[in-house]
Design a protein around this motif. Structure first.
Motif, mmCIF file in Angstrom:
data_model
loop_
_atom_site.group_PDB
_atom_site.id
_atom_site.type_symbol
_atom_site.label_atom_id
_atom_site.label_comp_id
_atom_site.label_asym_id
_atom_site.label_seq_id
_atom_site.Cartn_x
_atom_site.Cartn_y
_atom_site.Cartn_z
ATOM 1 N N TYR A 405 23.428 -64.294 17.763
ATOM 2 C CA TYR A 405 23.130 -63.117 16.946
ATOM 3 C C TYR A 405 24.229 -62.083 17.137
ATOM 4 C CZ TYR A 405 18.546 -64.808 15.682
ATOM 5 O OH TYR A 405 17.535 -65.549 15.136
ATOM 6 N N ILE A 406 24.602 -61.441 16.040
ATOM 7 C CA ILE A 406 25.598 -60.370 16.110
ATOM 8 C C ILE A 406 24.898 -59.055 15.804
ATOM 9 C CG2 ILE A 406 27.701 -59.401 15.101
ATOM 10 C CD1 ILE A 406 28.338 -61.952 16.540
ATOM 11 N N VAL A 407 25.044 -58.100 16.717
ATOM 12 C CA VAL A 407 24.587 -56.734 16.467
ATOM 13 C C VAL A 407 25.851 -55.895 16.343
ATOM 14 C CG1 VAL A 407 23.364 -54.764 17.465
ATOM 15 C CG2 VAL A 407 22.405 -57.060 17.687
ATOM 16 N N ASN A 408 25.873 -54.945 15.413
ATOM 17 C CA ASN A 408 27.132 -54.276 15.135
ATOM 18 C C ASN A 408 26.913 -52.827 14.689
ATOM 19 O OD1 ASN A 408 29.860 -55.013 12.769
ATOM 20 N ND2 ASN A 408 29.919 -53.922 14.689
ATOM 21 N N GLU A 409 27.578 -51.896 15.394
ATOM 22 C CA GLU A 409 27.539 -50.482 14.982
ATOM 23 C C GLU A 409 28.825 -49.793 15.403
ATOM 24 O OE1 GLU A 409 24.550 -48.099 16.999
ATOM 25 O OE2 GLU A 409 24.778 -49.248 18.841
ATOM 26 N N GLY A 410 29.060 -48.615 14.815
ATOM 27 C CA GLY A 410 30.300 -47.879 15.009
ATOM 28 C C GLY A 410 30.809 -47.498 13.635
ATOM 29 N N ALA A 411 32.040 -47.042 13.536
ATOM 30 C CA ALA A 411 32.624 -46.784 12.207
ATOM 31 C C ALA A 411 33.640 -47.889 11.937
ATOM 32 C CB ALA A 411 33.238 -45.399 12.154
ATOM 33 N N ALA A 413 34.658 -49.957 14.161
ATOM 34 C CA ALA A 413 34.119 -51.121 14.875
ATOM 35 C C ALA A 413 33.112 -51.870 14.000
ATOM 36 C CB ALA A 413 33.465 -50.689 16.183
ATOM 37 N N LEU A 414 32.430 -51.139 13.125
ATOM 38 C CA LEU A 414 31.458 -51.749 12.214
ATOM 39 C C LEU A 414 32.171 -52.356 11.002
ATOM 40 C CD1 LEU A 414 28.327 -51.900 11.300
ATOM 41 C CD2 LEU A 414 28.874 -49.891 9.957
ATOM 42 N N ASP A 415 33.015 -51.545 10.372
ATOM 43 C CA ASP A 415 33.624 -51.981 9.104
ATOM 44 C C ASP A 415 34.530 -53.188 9.301
ATOM 45 O OD1 ASP A 415 32.368 -49.982 7.672
ATOM 46 O OD2 ASP A 415 33.958 -48.533 8.060
ATOM 47 N N ILE A 416 35.291 -53.160 10.391
ATOM 48 C CA ILE A 416 36.248 -54.254 10.577
ATOM 49 C C ILE A 416 35.526 -55.510 11.064
ATOM 50 C CG2 ILE A 416 38.424 -54.931 11.688
ATOM 51 C CD1 ILE A 416 39.130 -51.916 11.815
ATOM 52 N N ALA A 417 34.572 -55.334 11.948
ATOM 53 C CA ALA A 417 33.827 -56.507 12.431
ATOM 54 C C ALA A 417 33.060 -57.182 11.295
ATOM 55 C CB ALA A 417 32.867 -56.103 13.548
ATOM 56 N N ARG A 418 32.517 -56.374 10.398
ATOM 57 C CA ARG A 418 31.755 -56.936 9.269
ATOM 58 C C ARG A 418 32.655 -57.867 8.446
ATOM 59 N NH1 ARG A 418 30.043 -52.217 6.848
ATOM 60 N NH2 ARG A 418 32.054 -52.117 5.831
ATOM 61 N N GLU A 451 13.027 -61.984 20.973
ATOM 62 C CA GLU A 451 12.280 -62.686 19.936
ATOM 63 C C GLU A 451 12.765 -64.117 19.726
ATOM 64 O OE1 GLU A 451 9.598 -61.507 18.313
ATOM 65 O OE2 GLU A 451 9.694 -59.536 19.283
ATOM 66 N N THR A 452 14.051 -64.370 19.989
ATOM 67 C CA THR A 452 14.583 -65.704 19.655
ATOM 68 C C THR A 452 15.042 -66.496 20.872
ATOM 69 O OG1 THR A 452 16.916 -65.047 19.453
ATOM 70 C CG2 THR A 452 15.522 -64.667 17.537
ATOM 71 N N GLY A 453 15.337 -65.826 21.973
ATOM 72 C CA GLY A 453 15.860 -66.521 23.146
ATOM 73 C C GLY A 453 17.325 -66.929 22.981
ATOM 74 N N ALA A 454 17.906 -66.652 21.815
ATOM 75 C CA ALA A 454 19.294 -67.043 21.543
ATOM 76 C C ALA A 454 20.250 -66.003 22.127
ATOM 77 C CB ALA A 454 19.505 -67.165 20.035
ATOM 78 N N PRO A 455 21.528 -66.387 22.319
ATOM 79 C CA PRO A 455 22.498 -65.417 22.803
ATOM 80 C C PRO A 455 22.784 -64.333 21.763
ATOM 81 C CG PRO A 455 23.561 -67.525 22.315
ATOM 82 C CD PRO A 455 22.095 -67.742 22.150
ATOM 83 N N VAL A 456 23.125 -63.153 22.259
ATOM 84 C CA VAL A 456 23.399 -62.018 21.386
ATOM 85 C C VAL A 456 24.738 -61.410 21.788
ATOM 86 C CG1 VAL A 456 22.588 -59.761 20.598
ATOM 87 C CG2 VAL A 456 20.922 -61.511 21.273
ATOM 88 N N VAL A 457 25.562 -61.121 20.802
ATOM 89 C CA VAL A 457 26.800 -60.386 21.050
ATOM 90 C C VAL A 457 26.699 -59.069 20.293
ATOM 91 C CG1 VAL A 457 29.291 -60.310 20.692
ATOM 92 C CG2 VAL A 457 28.211 -62.427 21.459
ATOM 93 N N ALA A 458 26.701 -57.964 21.026
ATOM 94 C CA ALA A 458 26.625 -56.645 20.396
ATOM 95 C C ALA A 458 28.026 -56.058 20.338
ATOM 96 C CB ALA A 458 25.688 -55.737 21.182
ATOM 97 N N VAL A 459 28.563 -55.943 19.121
ATOM 98 C CA VAL A 459 29.907 -55.391 18.942
ATOM 99 C C VAL A 459 29.753 -53.903 18.646
ATOM 100 C CG1 VAL A 459 32.033 -55.485 17.602
ATOM 101 C CG2 VAL A 459 30.774 -57.599 18.095
ATOM 102 N N GLU A 460 30.218 -53.079 19.575
ATOM 103 C CA GLU A 460 29.899 -51.660 19.562
ATOM 104 C C GLU A 460 31.146 -50.795 19.587
ATOM 105 O OE1 GLU A 460 25.985 -52.133 19.519
ATOM 106 O OE2 GLU A 460 26.468 -50.203 20.443
#
Ligand code: ADP
Ligand code: TZD
Ligand code: MG
Length: 585
Positions: A405-411, A413-418, A451-460
């Motif tokens: 799972y990818i979690v992503n926030e910032g300005a 950091a958000l736009d480029i990661a998306r 909820e999923t037990g899967a790995p999560v990468v939060a790009v912040e």
């Protein structure tokens, strides 16, 4: 004299002495269990501490946070991912208000969520006598939520919970506030009578079928389209109608553009994806199917010059009020996406809707050009590290693990990661959403892991991370497989802005030398500092393989990034004041 506790003030007058008893705490837990609520996200205190303890003792998983906003964001993400309302639990007044940000954000994003909050003594609150954590929470919640309810009698707990869950999940999902005063939690009643007050929801989110004539109208418009386009929104991801959506797109050949959280609904490298020819697709499309996407600011309100001024819109949405909100809708299709696409497939004659080849080829050619340009930019590996370099490293590692799972926030950091991080499976990307809110990071990451037990990468972004950073302790306490990757450019947007007076740091400046990796070490997690893409690759590979909590602090060039990322045009213009140094472009 100390104030009487809720339990001491409980009324037992109507209950015969020999009867088996229950109380508000038990009835809340019983009602939640009866309706399949298996996880609660919260922060405890008066009057809900025993509620959390009891829920845990009865087999509901309780995840205790450090701040209610983060617990609330977790509940919202849980709702989005599971299509069942996420539940957040808060204490009175300040805890309630902290949680309300997330409840309002959930409502804005159309995520199903219920915030249950304890509240102070009603008679003291209503006469404003100054109770502990006094506040009229029901009134305070009202403007920000889909609905707000209060349970005033212990025998109404079952009804209140059923009603809150039903409201959150049915129709357009949203945030529901449920107020339970302390006295109600502490009230005692006959257990058998209490059990009779509980109910399990039948068909909590009923299917909503479109009228056949509405479907035929849409088919006719689509059949005449020369440059049709589908926009997939997070409503389409939420709907869990993945197969139907794929079938509709592939059988018609219509190119599609995914909104950020709809990425992965079809894999980002799908030949019909026009994500990499987005501006051309929007500017030229003559018929646009909005599938669970609103024509809000994220889509420039459907206006020229970003859109073809003659475009006809077909909108599929479960919420009739959404239609015509920004542009006239030529063919409204009110219903749930699964049902609408099912009826649409039934009523379309073979070959009736086909995207013309010339249009598909035009978009494919533009995509190929843009992909090549992007590949050039991604190849560059300058020092100090840029967003692109760090994010390409992240992309390549998670590409090997599509379950991440990818979690992503910032300005930036958000736009480029998306743009850089492609998604291969549905509902695996969670981000700042409709409000562009900061602070969802750790809450969303925790919920995805729980909820999923899967790995999560939060790009912040480094600023974005700060809003929920203390939840690193929560991640470590519950030993969750969350890797937080911080794009540390030392600032909000950039780290090189200057205060011309040289007194204090500028408003956008943060500490470039901050070592976020050391923060997680304080809680027993694994910290990494990365100054090159190769170091990002090595750290992320090791962190994901370990399966435990980790944080990678990426040293990004402080002059990388633009003010407000991709939405600089939304800053009010005003008069440029000559002696203020704006962030360099
Ligand atoms: P995005 O930001 O990705 O463009 P939005 O949040 O603006 O997406 O739009 C989501 C839309 O999806 C909302 O208008 C909501 O009413 C709608 N929606 C949510 N669930 C469903 C569903 N099951 N069927 C149809 N529409 C849905
Ligand atoms: N507060 C809240 C709750 N949401 C917001 N969106 C903001 C403030 C304003 N804001 C943005 O819109 S982006 C952002 C803020 C503070 C942070 C950008 O800095 P970052 O990302 O370090 O997270 P980049 O990579 O430096 O751009
Ligand atoms: Mg930053």
């Amino acid at each position: 004299m100390t104030a009487p506790s809720a339990l001491e003030t409980a009324s037992t007058a109507d209950v015969p002495a020999e009867a088996e008893l229950t109380d508000g705490y038990h009835l809340v837990v019983d009602a939640l269990k009866l309706n399949d609520v298996d996880t609660i996200y919260g922060v405890v205190g008066i009057p809900i501490t025993d509620l959390a303890r009891l829920a845990q003792a009865q087999g509901i998983r309780y995840i205790g946070f450090r701040h209610e906003s983060n617990a609330g964001h977790a509940a919202a993400a849980a709702g989005y991912l599971t299509k069942r309302p996420g539940v957040a639990l808060t204490v009175s007044a300040p805890g309630f208000l902290n949680g309300l940000v997330a409840l309002a954000n959930a409502t804005t994003n159309c995520f199903p969520m219920v915030q249950i909050s304890g509240s102070s003594e009603r008679h003291l609150v209503d006469l404003k006598q100054g109770d502990y954590e006094e506040m009229d929470q029901l009134a305070a919640a009202q403007p920000f939520v889909k609905a707000a309810y209060r349970v005033s009698r212990v025998e109404d707990i079952g009804r209140g919970i059923a009603r809150a869950l039903r409201t959150a999940i049915s129709g357009r999902p949203g945030g529901v506030y449920l107020d339970i005063p302390a006295a109600v939690l502490g009230s005692i009643m006959d257990a058998e009578e209490g059990a009779k007050t509980l109910s399990r929801l039948v068909d909590p989110a009923p299917r909503q079928l479109p009228a056949p004539e509405a479907v035929d109208r849409a088919i006719e418009i689509l059949a005449g389209a020369r440059r049709p386009l589908v926009v997939l929104g997070k409503g389409a991801a939420y709907a869990q109608a993945d197969e139907r959506i794929r079938e509709f797109i592939e059988s018609t050949g219509i190119p599609y553009v995914p909104m950020s959280m709809a990425k992965g609904l079809l894999p980002d490298n799908h030949p019909q994806s026009a994500a990499t020819a987005r501006s051309l697709a929007l500017r030229k499309a003559d018929v646009v199917v909005l599938l669970g996407a609103r024509l809000n600011w994220l889509l420039n309100h459907g206006e020229a010059p970003q859109w073809n001024p003659d475009a006809k819109f077909i909108q599929v949405d479960i919420e009739p009020k959404e239609l015509d909100s920004n542009q006239p809708i030529a063919a409204p299709l009110v219903g749930d996406i699964e049902s609408v696409l099912e009826v649409l497939a039934e009523r379309t004659k073979p070959g009736q809707i086909t995207a013309p080849t010339a249009w598909r080829e035009e978009l494919a050619a533009r995509s190929a050009q843009n992909v090549a340009k992007m590949a050039e930019r991604l190849k560059a590996d300058p020092h100090p590290m840029q967003f692109m370099g760090a994010l390409k490293a992240v992309r390549d590692v998670v590409h090997e693990r599509p379950e991440t799972y990818i979690v992503n926030e910032g300005a930036n950091a958000l736009d480029i990661a998306r743009n850089v991080i492609d998604m291969q499976v549905p509902r695996h990307r969670l981000d700042s959403g409709t409000w562009g809110v900061m602070g969802i990071g750790m809450g969303y990451a925790i919920a995805a892991a729980v909820e999923t037990g899967a790995p999560v990468v939060a790009v912040e972004g480094d600023s974005a991370f700060g809003f929920s950073g203390m939840e690193l302790e929560t991640i470590c306490r519950y030993k969750l497989p969350v890797v937080t990757v911080i794009m540390n450019n030392g600032g909000v947007y950039r780290g090189d802005d200057i205060n011309p007076l040289e007194t204090d740091p500028s408003p956008t400046t943060l500490m470039l030398q901050a070592r976020h990796d050391l923060m997680i070490e304080a809680f027993g997690g694994k910290g990494y500092r990365a100054t090159t893409p190769a170091e990002v690759t090595a750290a992320l590979t090791e962190a994901l393989a370990s399966g435990g909590p980790a944080l990678i602090d990426c040293a990004i060039d402080p002059s990388a990034g633009t003010e407000s990322g991709h939405i600089a045009h939304l800053n009010p213009k005003g008069i440029t004041v000559g002696n203020i140094t704006p962030a360099k472009k």
